[in-house]
Design a protein around this motif. Sequence first.
Motif: not given
Length: 230
Positions: A95-107
């Motif tokens: 449901e999230l954008s690519v950017k929001d997914n990446l934000r969850l992983w990039y510390p």
Amino acid sequence: MKIQISHIRKSYRHKEVLKDITFSAFSGTSIGILGENGCGKSTLLGILAGALKADEGEFLLEEPSLSETGDLLHRPALRSHVVGYVPQTTPLLEELSVKDNLRLWYPGGSDTLSQELKSGVLRDLQVHDFLNRQVLKLSGGMKKRVSIGCAVANHPQILILDEPGAALDLVCKQVILDYLQGFCRQGGIVIMASHEIQEIVSCSRTFILKDGTLKPYTFDGDIGKLVHAL
Ligand SMILES: Nc1ncnc2c1ncn2[C@@H]1O[C@H](COP(=O)(O)OP(=O)(O)OP(=O)(O)O)[C@@H](O)[C@H]1O
């Protein structure tokens, strides 16, 4: 860096899928695991990545630059620091954008993410073109590239991929293969399950998983011979 995987066993109820898996790998090499559907490739990779529990066995890491080493099967904190995992199915939140997914992983937050998009791994994987799109609306190849981007966010030294190029077009497969070859050139170790010739020939060493054990196999371009060996 060296990894030594020894005597891994795994059964599902009474079905023994992995009987005795033993192999080693050094920095800068890629290991391809081949085998028929259902032979246990995903089970083995899931164990090495910590998604599944082995019944027995060891996954030892020797890396002089790390203050702690040991059996990664029993050291989840260390494992999450050194191992990145790209499973067969996407780990992304659709449901999230690519950017929001990446934000969850990039510390490191937005700064790290911007840097990786500009000149790091996310540029190599060419994810900028669809950064603001919802994952739900991406193609399989786009999702796979984002999944790899997430798996390497912590700069792991070992990358485990379950059929990275499955169902992707030739261009997308090549983007991923180029990235994996660069990962190895920088000293990483890649372990991947594959049914794809393009991937198999790119590996430093290949093994066939059959009857619960691994046998070394050198692919010489003869597909008939490979099919016979599986
Ligand atoms: N959770 C489970 N419970 C019971 N059996 C399972 C489970 N997961 C996998 N299996 C069985 O274990 C065997 C190995 O499955 P696995 O998914 O590891 O194979 P694979 O080599 O990755 O297959 P594929 O090439 O189709 O992805 C199969 O017979 C499968 O049915």
